[in-house]
Design a protein around this motif. Structure first.
Motif, PDB file in Angstrom:
ATOM      1  N   GLY A  20       8.586  27.225 -74.043  1.00 42.21           N
ATOM      2  CA  GLY A  20       9.747  27.711 -73.306  1.00 42.21           C
ATOM      3  C   GLY A  20       9.473  27.829 -71.818  1.00 42.21           C
ATOM      4  N   GLY A  21       8.286  28.326 -71.472  1.00 51.23           N
ATOM      5  CA  GLY A  21       7.914  28.429 -70.057  1.00 51.23           C
ATOM      6  C   GLY A  21       7.816  27.078 -69.389  1.00 51.23           C
ATOM      7  N   ALA A  22       7.229  26.114 -70.092  1.00 48.14           N
ATOM      8  CA  ALA A  22       7.096  24.765 -69.533  1.00 48.14           C
ATOM      9  C   ALA A  22       8.466  24.106 -69.369  1.00 48.14           C
ATOM     10  CB  ALA A  22       6.195  23.919 -70.430  1.00 48.14           C
ATOM     11  N   LEU A  23       9.329  24.288 -70.361  1.00 48.28           N
ATOM     12  CA  LEU A  23      10.672  23.710 -70.270  1.00 48.28           C
ATOM     13  C   LEU A  23      11.457  24.336 -69.122  1.00 48.28           C
ATOM     14  CD1 LEU A  23      12.850  21.843 -71.356  1.00 48.28           C
ATOM     15  CD2 LEU A  23      13.482  23.647 -72.966  1.00 48.28           C
ATOM     16  N   PHE A  24      11.381  25.658 -68.981  1.00 44.53           N
ATOM     17  CA  PHE A  24      12.090  26.316 -67.881  1.00 44.53           C
ATOM     18  C   PHE A  24      11.606  25.784 -66.534  1.00 44.53           C
ATOM     19  CE2 PHE A  24      12.043  29.630 -64.596  1.00 44.53           C
ATOM     20  CZ  PHE A  24      13.403  29.686 -64.353  1.00 44.53           C
ATOM     21  N   LYS A  25      10.311  25.609 -66.386  1.00 45.46           N
ATOM     22  CA  LYS A  25       9.757  25.111 -65.122  1.00 45.46           C
ATOM     23  C   LYS A  25      10.347  23.736 -64.781  1.00 45.46           C
ATOM     24  CE  LYS A  25       5.385  24.815 -62.700  1.00 45.46           C
ATOM     25  NZ  LYS A  25       5.187  26.008 -61.913  1.00 45.46           N
ATOM     26  N   GLY A  46      17.590  36.726 -52.481  1.00 42.50           N
ATOM     27  CA  GLY A  46      18.568  37.783 -52.746  1.00 42.50           C
ATOM     28  C   GLY A  46      18.925  37.850 -54.226  1.00 42.50           C
ATOM     29  N   TRP A  47      19.780  38.808 -54.549  1.00 42.61           N
ATOM     30  CA  TRP A  47      20.231  38.988 -55.930  1.00 42.61           C
ATOM     31  C   TRP A  47      20.868  37.712 -56.474  1.00 42.61           C
ATOM     32  CZ3 TRP A  47      19.167  43.229 -58.752  1.00 42.61           C
ATOM     33  CH2 TRP A  47      18.797  44.375 -58.072  1.00 42.61           C
ATOM     34  N   ALA A  48      21.602  37.017 -55.608  1.00 45.60           N
ATOM     35  CA  ALA A  48      22.329  35.819 -56.040  1.00 45.60           C
ATOM     36  C   ALA A  48      21.397  34.706 -56.509  1.00 45.60           C
ATOM     37  CB  ALA A  48      23.216  35.307 -54.904  1.00 45.60           C
ATOM     38  N   GLN A  49      20.148  34.713 -56.081  1.00 43.91           N
ATOM     39  CA  GLN A  49      19.187  33.713 -56.545  1.00 43.91           C
ATOM     40  C   GLN A  49      18.347  34.243 -57.708  1.00 43.91           C
ATOM     41  OE1 GLN A  49      18.886  34.518 -53.048  1.00 43.91           O
ATOM     42  NE2 GLN A  49      19.837  32.720 -52.124  1.00 43.91           N
ATOM     43  N   ILE A  50      17.999  35.506 -57.666  1.00 45.13           N
ATOM     44  CA  ILE A  50      17.074  36.064 -58.657  1.00 45.13           C
ATOM     45  C   ILE A  50      17.721  36.232 -60.029  1.00 45.13           C
ATOM     46  CG2 ILE A  50      15.748  38.132 -59.252  1.00 45.13           C
ATOM     47  CD1 ILE A  50      15.214  38.407 -56.217  1.00 45.13           C
ATOM     48  N   ILE A  51      18.915  36.778 -60.080  1.00 48.10           N
ATOM     49  CA  ILE A  51      19.555  37.062 -61.370  1.00 48.10           C
ATOM     50  C   ILE A  51      19.882  35.789 -62.148  1.00 48.10           C
ATOM     51  CG2 ILE A  51      21.532  38.153 -62.507  1.00 48.10           C
ATOM     52  CD1 ILE A  51      19.349  40.078 -61.345  1.00 48.10           C
ATOM     53  N   PRO A  52      20.493  34.773 -61.546  1.00 48.28           N
ATOM     54  CA  PRO A  52      20.737  33.541 -62.321  1.00 48.28           C
ATOM     55  C   PRO A  52      19.435  32.870 -62.795  1.00 48.28           C
ATOM     56  CG  PRO A  52      22.106  33.555 -60.371  1.00 48.28           C
ATOM     57  CD  PRO A  52      21.144  34.708 -60.235  1.00 48.28           C
ATOM     58  N   ALA A  53      18.404  32.918 -61.971  1.00 49.19           N
ATOM     59  CA  ALA A  53      17.119  32.324 -62.370  1.00 49.19           C
ATOM     60  C   ALA A  53      16.552  33.057 -63.575  1.00 49.19           C
ATOM     61  CB  ALA A  53      16.128  32.363 -61.210  1.00 49.19           C
ATOM     62  N   ALA A  54      16.615  34.380 -63.552  1.00 44.50           N
ATOM     63  CA  ALA A  54      16.103  35.172 -64.668  1.00 44.50           C
ATOM     64  C   ALA A  54      16.941  34.952 -65.931  1.00 44.50           C
ATOM     65  CB  ALA A  54      16.090  36.654 -64.300  1.00 44.50           C
ATOM     66  N   ALA A  55      18.250  34.834 -65.777  1.00 47.02           N
ATOM     67  CA  ALA A  55      19.127  34.602 -66.932  1.00 47.02           C
ATOM     68  C   ALA A  55      18.846  33.239 -67.560  1.00 47.02           C
ATOM     69  CB  ALA A  55      20.593  34.701 -66.510  1.00 47.02           C
ATOM     70  N   LEU A  56      18.678  32.225 -66.728  1.00 46.73           N
ATOM     71  CA  LEU A  56      18.362  30.890 -67.234  1.00 46.73           C
ATOM     72  C   LEU A  56      17.003  30.884 -67.933  1.00 46.73           C
ATOM     73  CD1 LEU A  56      19.034  27.880 -67.460  1.00 46.73           C
ATOM     74  CD2 LEU A  56      17.957  27.571 -65.210  1.00 46.73           C
ATOM     75  N   GLN A  57      16.041  31.542 -67.322  1.00 45.92           N
ATOM     76  CA  GLN A  57      14.712  31.617 -67.928  1.00 45.92           C
ATOM     77  C   GLN A  57      14.765  32.315 -69.285  1.00 45.92           C
ATOM     78  OE1 GLN A  57      11.789  33.853 -65.705  1.00 45.92           O
ATOM     79  NE2 GLN A  57      10.109  32.700 -66.632  1.00 45.92           N
ATOM     80  N   GLY A  58      15.479  33.418 -69.369  1.00 42.61           N
ATOM     81  CA  GLY A  58      15.600  34.143 -70.628  1.00 42.61           C
ATOM     82  C   GLY A  58      16.302  33.335 -71.703  1.00 42.61           C
ATOM     83  N   ILE A  60      16.525  29.989 -71.956  1.00 41.91           N
ATOM     84  CA  ILE A  60      15.659  28.891 -72.394  1.00 41.91           C
ATOM     85  C   ILE A  60      14.516  29.427 -73.246  1.00 41.91           C
ATOM     86  CG2 ILE A  60      14.002  27.151 -71.609  1.00 41.91           C
ATOM     87  CD1 ILE A  60      15.924  26.614 -69.245  1.00 41.91           C
ATOM     88  N   PHE A  61      13.875  30.472 -72.780  1.00 42.25           N
ATOM     89  CA  PHE A  61      12.763  31.056 -73.519  1.00 42.25           C
ATOM     90  C   PHE A  61      13.209  31.511 -74.906  1.00 42.25           C
ATOM     91  CE2 PHE A  61      10.176  34.664 -74.833  1.00 42.25           C
ATOM     92  CZ  PHE A  61       8.905  34.132 -74.746  1.00 42.25           C
ATOM     93  N   GLY A  62      14.322  32.211 -74.981  1.00 41.42           N
ATOM     94  CA  GLY A  62      14.823  32.715 -76.258  1.00 41.42           C
ATOM     95  C   GLY A  62      15.179  31.596 -77.227  1.00 41.42           C
TER      96      GLY A  62
END
Length: 86
Positions: A20-25, A46-58, A60-62
């Motif tokens: 999942g980590g490799a795919l997200f990268k 800013g928040w506008a970059q961090i939150i979408p990145a974290a949501a996408l990572q979560g 994909i990982f999940g």
């Protein structure tokens, strides 16, 4: 049988996390054109970059972890004839 599956389940979880980590990268490189996703403690984002990145990572990982866990359980069932989650 559940006891026998425990170490296998842990191994499948680790493999799923790594995949999942490799795919997200790779997805992040294509979507954002950057090597690494912004981290919550990086002040230049800013928040506008961090939150979408974290949501996408979560997401994909999940999804990858669930698929890996499910495939491992199905393989265990084929070998032993028992479903490990029941």
């Amino acid at each position: 049988m559940k006891l026998l599956y425990k170490p296998l389940g842990i191994a499948f979880g680790v493999l799923g996390g790594l995949a999942g980590g490799a795919l997200f990268k790779q997805v992040w490189k294509r979507v954002a054109g950057e090597e690494d996703a912004p981290g919550a403690l990086q002040s230049e984002y800013g928040w506008a970059q961090i939150i979408p990145a974290a949501a996408l990572q979560g997401a994909i990982f999940g999804a990858v972890k669930a698929a890996t866990d499910r495939a491992g359980a199905k393989a265990f069932e084929r070998v032993t004839g028992e479903w490990p989650g029941d």
